[in-house]
Every structure is written in structure tokens, then in C-alpha cells.
Design an enzyme around this catalytic site. Structure first.
Site, PDB file in Angstrom:
ATOM      1  N   LYS A 279       0.811  -1.224   0.000  1.00  0.00           N
ATOM      2  CA  LYS A 279       0.000   0.000   0.000  1.00  0.00           C
ATOM      3  C   LYS A 279       0.842   1.269   0.000  1.00  0.00           C
ATOM      4  CE  LYS A 279      -4.158  -1.999   2.092  1.00  0.00           C
ATOM      5  NZ  LYS A 279      -3.653  -3.303   2.562  1.00  0.00           N
ATOM      6  N   ARG A 280       1.867   1.319  -0.828  1.00  0.00           N
ATOM      7  CA  ARG A 280       2.671   2.527  -0.935  1.00  0.00           C
ATOM      8  C   ARG A 280       1.881   3.614  -1.651  1.00  0.00           C
ATOM      9  NH1 ARG A 280       5.177   0.119   2.930  1.00  0.00           N
ATOM     10  NH2 ARG A 280       7.104  -0.973   2.428  1.00  0.00           N
TER      11      ARG A 280
END
Length: 290
Positions: free
Chosen positions: A97-98
């Protein structure tokens, strides 16, 4: 394209994705006593889960936070888990989830699509803007990699931002979905889906049909099943003829043994949970008239 491999894996083995979100306290004491390092302990648990389920699941998803929280030992286990699943010819999603831009995003892409932590798909958060996605696209185009981008998530807090409406009464998650769909349209595989997919939680099933209809070329990663309240009937609304998505379950599978009070067979009970989940979703797909 990588998405064709995932589509074919679903067609062969079903929609279940095992989430290897392995908290150290999930692991039976007998395994903890057998190994002297955290990395070996976690890897042994993950290895047995993979061995018990790889022939009946579409892929594995590994949430990196559970491993980062344990420092270097955790990341060693993370690396070994990715490699072991790939050695079994399984697809792996790194749930990272960057959501950053420019050179930082380039480094995130390099760290998870190359080297020690190389994986097949990663998850991204687009809410900093679409320029946070661009640094990953070369890997999709040139390196046979895929993305799952957050659109409408399964948590209660989704309503805080994702449901805010613009002047045309259109919620943010639909605006984001449309923008991602436009990018995804450039990376369509043989089965009609893009290697850029979307994360859509199955805990808000009332919007499911409109999301599926609108994002017709996008493959979905569907969290929220089981422990978060999502049901098989909810999942069915996001699929097309039983494909077009994968359904993640983590705690429900990893901790299935606790329902039987028998930690010696945690891997066997994990397999039984996958089979039960797969059957429930298949039945829901057959019954769905949408």
C-alpha cells in the site's frame, strides 16, 4: 501478461487468496519451541500453510507490516516466504500500500519488483494523486508485473474520504476508480482484464454491481471476507462468471485451527477452511442472478 496468469489460476484453482498476514502470536507454541530464530519460526508456519493450500488457491498475499514490525528477522521471513511460494509456481501479491511520488515511488517500485523482495503484484494507495502510480508502470509494461490499487476499501473509515461527493454528486471512490480505469485500459491481457487491478472491499455490497459494471476491465482484489464481515453472496456481485477477482482471507484461514483446539494440524485446518470458503463462493456465484 501477468494478469492472464492470475485469471488462469482462478479458473483452475478458484478465487481464494490466502493472506499470509502472520502475526507471531498466531504460531503454535510447538513451532516456537522448535526454532531458535523468529525468521525460521515464521517461515516454518508459512511454509506449512503454503504446502497445505497452494494447489487450491489462486495466489498468496503477504502483508509486509507483519514482517516489518519484527525488524530484520521478520524481513528475512518475508523474503523466504515470497521465494518459497514462487518456487511452488504460485503468484504472490505484496500488500505494501505505498502511496508516494517521484523518486521515492521509483525506489518503492525497485524494492518490490526487483531484488530480495521481488514479487508479482503489489498494492498501492492512489490518494496522493495519479502521479503516484506512474513510476510503477514501466514494470507493468516491460517486466510482467501487476498492480492492485485501492479504490473502495473494506474498513469503516472508508466513509471519511472515499464517500465524499463532488458537485455532480459523485463519490470520491468512483472518481478514483474512473481515473485508474483509464490507466488500466492500456494494459489489457488476453482474457480482457488489465494488469492494473483494483482493491474493492466486499463489506459494502450495495454498490457492488455498479462498481463491477463500471470497472469492467479491472481485476479485483477483494478483502473483507470472513473476519471483517464480508459474505460469499457479497463476493459474487464483484465477479464475472466466477472470475475477474480474488478473495482474500487471512485470519480466517491462518487461525482456523483454533476452532478445533488442535494446533498440531493447523495446516490441515487451513486447507479445510480454504475448501469451505471456495465452495461457499462457488455456490453464491451459481445462485447470483445479477
Amino acid at each position: 501478461m501477468i494478469i492472464d496468469r492470475l485469471y488462469e489460476s482462478v479458473a483452475e484453482k478458484g478465487v481464494v487468496c490466502v493472506g499470509l498476514d502472520t502475526s507471531f502470536d498466531y504460531i503454535p507454541d510447538k513451532i516456537k519451541k522448535k526454532f531458535s530464530t523468529i525468521s525460521d519460526t515464521i517461515f516454518e508456519f508459512n511454509k506449512r500453510i503454503i504446502d497445505a493450500t497452494y494447489d487450491i488457491v489462486a495466489c498468496f498475499k503477504i502483508q509486509i507490516a507483519y514482517y516489518e514490525a519484527l525488524g530484520i528477522e521478520g524481513l528475512i521471513a518475508y523474503k523466504k516466504t515470497i521465494q518459497y511460494a514462487k518456487d511452488k509456481k504460485c503468484l504472490v501479491i505484496a500488500d505494501i500500500k505505498r502511496g508516494d511520488i517521484s523518486k521515492t515511488a521509483e525506489m518503492y517500485a525497485k524494492s518490490h519488483f526487483e531484488g530480495d523482495f521481488e514479487t508479482d503484484f503489489i498494492t498501492l494507495n492512489p490518494y496522493m494523486g495519479m502521479d503516484s502510480i506512474k513510476p510503477y508502470l514501466n514494470y507493468v509494461r516491460e517486466k510482467e508485473k501487476g498492480l492492485f490499487i485501492l479504490i473502495r476499501t473494506s474498513n469503516e473509515g472508508a466513509h471519511d474520504i472515499q464517500y465524499i461527493k463532488d458537485s455532480n454528486n459523485k463519490p470520491v471512490y468512483k472518481i478514483v476508480g474512473d481515473k485508474i480505469k483509464n490507466i488500466a485500459s492500456e494494459y489489457i491481457g488476453e482474457h480482457g482484464y488489465s494488469s492494473i487491478g483494483g482493491v474493492v472491499g466486499c463489506t459494502h455490497s450495495d454498490e457492488a454491481k455498479s462498481i463491477r459494471d463500471n470497472l469492467d476491465n479491472m481485476f479485483f482484489l477483494i478483502p473483507g471476507y470472513g473476519a471483517q464481515g464480508g459474505k460469499s453472496e457479497d463476493v459474487a456481485r464483484y465477479l464475472k462468471q466466477g472470475n475477474g477477482g480474488i478473495v482474500n482471507s487471512s485470519r480466517g484461514i491462518l487461525l482456523a485451527y483454533k476452532k478445533h483446539n488442535d494446533d498440531n494440524k493447523f495446516d490441515i485446518y487451513a486447507r479445510e477452511e480454504v475448501l469451505s470458503m471456495r465452495e461457499a463462493i462457488n455456490n453464491a456465484v451459481k445462485a447470483y442472478k445479477g
